[in-house]
Design an enzyme around this catalytic site. Structure first.
Site, PDB file in Angstrom:
ATOM      1  N   TYR A 124      -0.706 147.113  27.878  1.00  0.00           N
ATOM      2  CA  TYR A 124      -1.809 147.573  27.260  1.00  0.00           C
ATOM      3  C   TYR A 124      -2.609 148.759  28.385  1.00  0.00           C
ATOM      4  N   LYS A 162      -2.970 152.701  27.907  1.00  0.00           N
ATOM      5  CA  LYS A 162      -4.489 153.299  28.256  1.00  0.00           C
ATOM      6  C   LYS A 162      -4.406 154.443  29.291  1.00  0.00           C
ATOM      7  N   ALA A 197      -6.727 152.272  19.023  1.00  0.00           N
ATOM      8  CA  ALA A 197      -5.992 151.752  19.867  1.00  0.00           C
ATOM      9  C   ALA A 197      -5.442 150.319  19.607  1.00  0.00           C
ATOM     10  N   LEU A 226      -6.466 150.575   9.754  1.00  0.00           N
ATOM     11  CA  LEU A 226      -6.793 149.169   9.171  1.00  0.00           C
ATOM     12  C   LEU A 226      -5.355 148.311   9.680  1.00  0.00           C
ATOM     13  N   THR A 227      -5.260 148.138  10.748  1.00  0.00           N
ATOM     14  CA  THR A 227      -4.576 147.256  11.354  1.00  0.00           C
ATOM     15  C   THR A 227      -5.280 145.761  11.101  1.00  0.00           C
ATOM     16  N   HIS A 253      -1.852 138.387  35.070  1.00  0.00           N
ATOM     17  CA  HIS A 253      -3.357 138.505  34.739  1.00  0.00           C
ATOM     18  C   HIS A 253      -4.236 139.150  36.073  1.00  0.00           C
ATOM     19  N   THR A 269       0.475 153.817  19.451  1.00  0.00           N
ATOM     20  CA  THR A 269      -0.789 154.164  19.140  1.00  0.00           C
ATOM     21  C   THR A 269      -1.518 154.787  20.352  1.00  0.00           C
ATOM     22  N   ASP A 294      -3.189 156.663   9.941  1.00  0.00           N
ATOM     23  CA  ASP A 294      -2.658 156.470  11.250  1.00  0.00           C
ATOM     24  C   ASP A 294      -2.907 157.721  12.395  1.00  0.00           C
ATOM     25  N   THR A 324     -10.806 152.435  29.354  1.00  0.00           N
ATOM     26  CA  THR A 324     -11.043 151.112  29.676  1.00  0.00           C
ATOM     27  C   THR A 324     -11.026 150.631  31.305  1.00  0.00           C
ATOM     28  N   ASP A 325     -11.824 149.864  31.961  1.00  0.00           N
ATOM     29  CA  ASP A 325     -11.664 149.378  33.387  1.00  0.00           C
ATOM     30  C   ASP A 325     -10.453 149.193  33.724  1.00  0.00           C
ATOM     31  N   GLU A 326      -9.616 148.686  32.531  1.00  0.00           N
ATOM     32  CA  GLU A 326      -8.264 147.924  33.038  1.00  0.00           C
ATOM     33  C   GLU A 326      -7.221 149.087  33.634  1.00  0.00           C
ATOM     34  N   ARG A 353     -14.953 139.057  35.219  1.00  0.00           N
ATOM     35  CA  ARG A 353     -15.115 140.313  34.297  1.00  0.00           C
ATOM     36  C   ARG A 353     -16.551 140.656  34.080  1.00  0.00           C
TER      37      ARG A 353
HETATM   38  P1  NAD Z   1     -10.205 146.836  18.165  1.00  0.00           P
HETATM   39  O1  NAD Z   1      -8.666 146.257  18.419  1.00  0.00           O
HETATM   40  O2  NAD Z   1     -11.551 145.806  17.604  1.00  0.00           O
HETATM   41  O3  NAD Z   1     -10.163 148.015  16.976  1.00  0.00           O
HETATM   42  C1  NAD Z   1      -9.411 148.949  17.132  1.00  0.00           C
HETATM   43  C2  NAD Z   1      -9.433 149.496  15.845  1.00  0.00           C
HETATM   44  O4  NAD Z   1      -8.174 150.756  15.827  1.00  0.00           O
HETATM   45  C3  NAD Z   1      -8.745 149.204  14.657  1.00  0.00           C
HETATM   46  O5  NAD Z   1      -9.841 149.148  13.538  1.00  0.00           O
HETATM   47  C4  NAD Z   1      -7.687 149.359  14.136  1.00  0.00           C
HETATM   48  O6  NAD Z   1      -7.414 149.532  12.807  1.00  0.00           O
HETATM   49  C5  NAD Z   1      -7.776 150.915  14.699  1.00  0.00           C
HETATM   50  N1  NAD Z   1      -6.169 151.579  14.850  1.00  0.00           N
HETATM   51  C6  NAD Z   1      -5.226 151.041  15.526  1.00  0.00           C
HETATM   52  N2  NAD Z   1      -4.176 151.605  15.584  1.00  0.00           N
HETATM   53  C7  NAD Z   1      -4.374 152.665  14.742  1.00  0.00           C
HETATM   54  C8  NAD Z   1      -3.731 153.787  14.587  1.00  0.00           C
HETATM   55  N3  NAD Z   1      -2.321 153.991  14.741  1.00  0.00           N
HETATM   56  N4  NAD Z   1      -4.250 154.715  13.876  1.00  0.00           N
HETATM   57  C9  NAD Z   1      -5.556 154.893  13.355  1.00  0.00           C
HETATM   58  N5  NAD Z   1      -6.494 153.467  13.691  1.00  0.00           N
HETATM   59  C10 NAD Z   1      -5.733 152.646  14.604  1.00  0.00           C
HETATM   60  O7  NAD Z   1     -10.595 147.319  19.378  1.00  0.00           O
HETATM   61  P2  NAD Z   1     -12.024 147.524  20.133  1.00  0.00           P
HETATM   62  O8  NAD Z   1     -12.186 146.294  21.048  1.00  0.00           O
HETATM   63  O9  NAD Z   1     -13.026 147.971  19.265  1.00  0.00           O
HETATM   64  O10 NAD Z   1     -11.568 148.670  21.239  1.00  0.00           O
HETATM   65  C11 NAD Z   1     -12.109 150.259  20.888  1.00  0.00           C
HETATM   66  C12 NAD Z   1     -11.605 150.991  21.953  1.00  0.00           C
HETATM   67  O11 NAD Z   1     -12.295 150.679  23.067  1.00  0.00           O
HETATM   68  C13 NAD Z   1      -9.993 150.987  22.230  1.00  0.00           C
HETATM   69  O12 NAD Z   1      -9.473 152.240  22.561  1.00  0.00           O
HETATM   70  C14 NAD Z   1     -10.139 149.998  23.574  1.00  0.00           C
HETATM   71  O13 NAD Z   1      -8.877 150.294  24.539  1.00  0.00           O
HETATM   72  C15 NAD Z   1     -11.565 150.401  24.175  1.00  0.00           C
HETATM   73  N6  NAD Z   1     -12.009 149.456  24.882  1.00  0.00           N
HETATM   74  C16 NAD Z   1     -12.277 148.086  24.585  1.00  0.00           C
HETATM   75  C17 NAD Z   1     -12.976 147.205  25.491  1.00  0.00           C
HETATM   76  C18 NAD Z   1     -13.292 145.966  24.843  1.00  0.00           C
HETATM   77  O14 NAD Z   1     -13.755 145.090  25.550  1.00  0.00           O
HETATM   78  N7  NAD Z   1     -13.070 145.569  23.689  1.00  0.00           N
HETATM   79  C19 NAD Z   1     -13.487 147.654  26.653  1.00  0.00           C
HETATM   80  C20 NAD Z   1     -13.309 148.933  26.884  1.00  0.00           C
HETATM   81  C21 NAD Z   1     -12.449 149.692  26.204  1.00  0.00           C
HETATM   82  O1  DAU Z   2     -11.961 144.997  30.391  1.00  0.00           O
HETATM   83  C1  DAU Z   2     -11.915 145.734  29.125  1.00  0.00           C
HETATM   84  C2  DAU Z   2     -10.749 145.271  28.407  1.00  0.00           C
HETATM   85  O2  DAU Z   2     -11.365 143.951  28.047  1.00  0.00           O
HETATM   86  C3  DAU Z   2     -10.462 145.998  27.244  1.00  0.00           C
HETATM   87  O3  DAU Z   2      -9.810 147.364  27.610  1.00  0.00           O
HETATM   88  C4  DAU Z   2      -9.515 145.157  26.452  1.00  0.00           C
HETATM   89  O4  DAU Z   2      -9.364 145.942  25.127  1.00  0.00           O
HETATM   90  C5  DAU Z   2     -10.169 144.017  25.744  1.00  0.00           C
HETATM   91  O5  DAU Z   2      -9.405 143.157  25.149  1.00  0.00           O
HETATM   92  C6  DAU Z   2     -10.573 143.076  27.071  1.00  0.00           C
HETATM   93  O6  DAU Z   2      -9.409 142.627  28.087  1.00  0.00           O
HETATM   94  P1  DAU Z   2      -9.293 141.328  28.712  1.00  0.00           P
HETATM   95  O7  DAU Z   2      -8.001 140.756  28.775  1.00  0.00           O
HETATM   96  O8  DAU Z   2     -10.091 141.275  29.813  1.00  0.00           O
HETATM   97  O9  DAU Z   2     -10.120 140.545  27.465  1.00  0.00           O
HETATM   98  P2  DAU Z   2      -9.846 138.826  26.924  1.00  0.00           P
HETATM   99  O10 DAU Z   2     -11.073 138.669  25.779  1.00  0.00           O
HETATM  100  O11 DAU Z   2      -8.365 138.886  26.430  1.00  0.00           O
HETATM  101  O12 DAU Z   2      -9.931 138.114  28.168  1.00  0.00           O
HETATM  102  C7  DAU Z   2     -10.938 138.063  28.928  1.00  0.00           C
HETATM  103  C8  DAU Z   2     -10.961 136.898  30.098  1.00  0.00           C
HETATM  104  O13 DAU Z   2     -10.436 135.707  29.611  1.00  0.00           O
HETATM  105  C9  DAU Z   2      -9.464 137.201  30.736  1.00  0.00           C
HETATM  106  O14 DAU Z   2      -9.651 137.261  32.071  1.00  0.00           O
HETATM  107  C10 DAU Z   2      -8.586 136.485  30.237  1.00  0.00           C
HETATM  108  C11 DAU Z   2      -9.376 135.332  29.701  1.00  0.00           C
HETATM  109  N1  DAU Z   2      -8.924 134.361  28.502  1.00  0.00           N
HETATM  110  C12 DAU Z   2      -8.624 135.120  27.497  1.00  0.00           C
HETATM  111  C13 DAU Z   2      -8.298 134.638  26.261  1.00  0.00           C
HETATM  112  C14 DAU Z   2      -8.001 135.304  25.212  1.00  0.00           C
HETATM  113  C15 DAU Z   2      -8.572 133.144  28.825  1.00  0.00           C
HETATM  114  O15 DAU Z   2      -8.920 132.412  29.721  1.00  0.00           O
HETATM  115  N2  DAU Z   2      -8.285 132.480  27.666  1.00  0.00           N
HETATM  116  C16 DAU Z   2      -7.836 133.026  26.415  1.00  0.00           C
HETATM  117  O16 DAU Z   2      -7.526 132.202  25.547  1.00  0.00           O
END
Ligand code: NAD
Ligand code: DAU
Length: 346
Positions: free
Chosen positions: A153, A157, A86, A36-37, A279, A103, A62, A128-130, A217
């Site tokens: 980040y 990963k 994460a 619960l961050t 970026h 983490t 954690d 992630t694709d990143e 994206r």
């Molecule tokens: P989020 O930030 O919404 O949630 C992360 C969760 O992990 C939270 O509930 C947080 O409390 C928990 N957490 C963080 N540190 C922790 C720790 N040390 N111990 C236990 N719990 C912890 O993330 P999300 O966007 O749902 O992403 C989830 C997963 O998917 C991540 O591994 C992320 O890298 C991956 N991912 C995300 C995206 C995206 O677009 N959001 C895309 C591809 C992969």
């Molecule tokens: O690609 C998968 C990833 O997508 C996940 O692994 C990450 O957890 C998730 O956060 C996300 O990363 P991005 O950096 O791509 O997502 P974000 O929503 O931060 O940004 C998406 C795009 O929008 C990126 O090109 C940056 C741009 N952006 C983002 C923010 C927050 C802006 O132009 N303005 C903004 O204020």
């Protein structure tokens, strides 16, 4: 597979995945293990707790805490770990990388060790694709491509992915990895671009587009991602990674246009601001390997964006309290002094 530990299950994708799995598999039990961050929220799961009774349990903990992880695995007789936990936001990783290393790297190691120690539990890593870095020309990342992460980040990963592979090869841990694209949908913390822009626009605040906004994206609806993870868990080959995306990409500016059109808000809200450091210009994955298992996305980018926008319009109870808390300080720190490059013409 029957007793799942879903780490990070109170976050955005994790909470959608928990709901999806409990609905789909009536004989499964799910234990959410979450620190619960700021990003993890009990309210993301409040309907789940009410709907699924003792098939669902929540443990606050954690993943870096070896004793707590081990205790939860034993107490709930877990046979499968799905690691969503994460630190996930690229901009926060640029400002403060430390928690990402803790983490995403050390926490992954703790989970892998626990899985090994308890008799090689089934392990799935959400990646992630990143990790592929930014992709040139027309190439679409293949699972066999070298990992070339470029932000703290993404590097954290990628380290997690390498550890999972190492545990599979060295200890024969039954592990898989999936690499998702940019997920959007309900319960995404409003630091990420789509919920940030929707909630800014609803407040008639500018939308801070980084640089020229022509970065590419793959905006994927979260349930398509959940289905892909489910398939890899059940039908993926051990030791393998699978890309989960639509296989297409769109510019951030196009995403913003769709979002504003769905809201009926003017393009004049667009404000180009100083770019993100390092970026990545383009992400796009080849998803043939997952499709060969029988998966295909249900939502186009446009459908995913419009559906997500409508969720935020209809659920201010969820995001309004978030935006008035810790988020305000974060917003000021990231955007307060950011240079404005240009405003969009209407
Ligand atoms: P989020 O930030 O919404 O949630 C992360 C969760 O992990 C939270 O509930 C947080 O409390 C928990 N957490 C963080 N540190 C922790 C720790 N040390 N111990 C236990 N719990 C912890 O993330 P999300 O966007 O749902 O992403 C989830 C997963 O998917 C991540 O591994 C992320 O890298 C991956 N991912 C995300 C995206 C995206 O677009 N959001 C895309 C591809 C992969
Ligand atoms: O690609 C998968 C990833 O997508 C996940 O692994 C990450 O957890 C998730 O956060 C996300 O990363 P991005 O950096 O791509 O997502 P974000 O929503 O931060 O940004 C998406 C795009 O929008 C990126 O090109 C940056 C741009 N952006 C983002 C923010 C927050 C802006 O132009 N303005 C903004 O204020």
């Amino acid at each position: 597979m029957q007793n799942l530990l879903v780490t990070g299950g109170a976050g955005f994708i994790g909470s959608n995945f928990v709901r999806y799995m409990l609905e789909k598999y009536p004989d499964y039990r799910v234990v959410v293990f979450d620190k619960l961050t700021y990003a993890g929220r009990r309210e993301n799961l409040q309907d789940v707790a009410a709907a699924f009774g003792d098939r669902y349990a929540f443990v606050q903990g954690d993943i870096c805490d070896q004793a707590a992880v081990r205790a939860a695995l034993i107490a709930h007789d877990v046979d499968t770990i799905v690691n969503f936990a994460a630190e996930t936001h690229v901009d926060r990783s640029i400002m403060d990388p430390d928690a990402f290393i803790q983490t995403d790297v050390y926490g992954t190691y703790v989970l892998l060790e626990a899985a090994r120690d308890l008799g090689n539990l089934r392990y799935h890593q959400i990646s992630t694709d990143e990790v592929y870095g930014h992709i040139h020309g027309d190439h679409r990342s293949l699972e066999t491509d070298n990992l070339a992460p470029r932000s703290p980040y993404a590097a954290s990963k990628a380290a997690g992915d390498h550890l999972v592979n190492a545990y599979h090869i060295t200890y024969d841990l039954p592990a898989t990895i999936s690499r998702g694209a940019n997920n959007i949908g309900p319960f995404q913390y409003p630091e990420k671009v789509v919920p940030l822009f929707v909630t800014n626009a609803l407040n008639d605040m500018p939308l801070p587009v980084y640089g020229d906004g022509r970065q590419m994206r793959d905006y994927q609806y979260v349930l398509d991602h959940c289905e892909g993870v489910d398939l890899v868990l059940h039908a993926g080959a051990l030791g393998e990674a699978y890309n989960i995306g639509t296989g297409r990409e769109m510019t951030n500016l196009r995403m913003v246009e769709i979002l504003l059109d769905e809201l009926g808000k003017p393009r004049s809200l667009i404000q180009h601001v100083e770019d993100r450091q390092g970026h990545d210009r383009r992400y796009c994955m080849n998803v043939d390997k997952l499709m060969a298992l029988g998966w295909e996305p249900d939502y186009t980018h446009e459908e995913a964006i419009r559906k997500t926008v409508r969720w935020y319009v209809n659920n201010p109870w969820w995001w309004e309290p978030i935006r008035s808390g810790e988020f305000k300080e974060y917003y000021q720190r990231l955007y307060g002094d950011r240079q404005i490059i240009s405003e969009a013409a209407e």
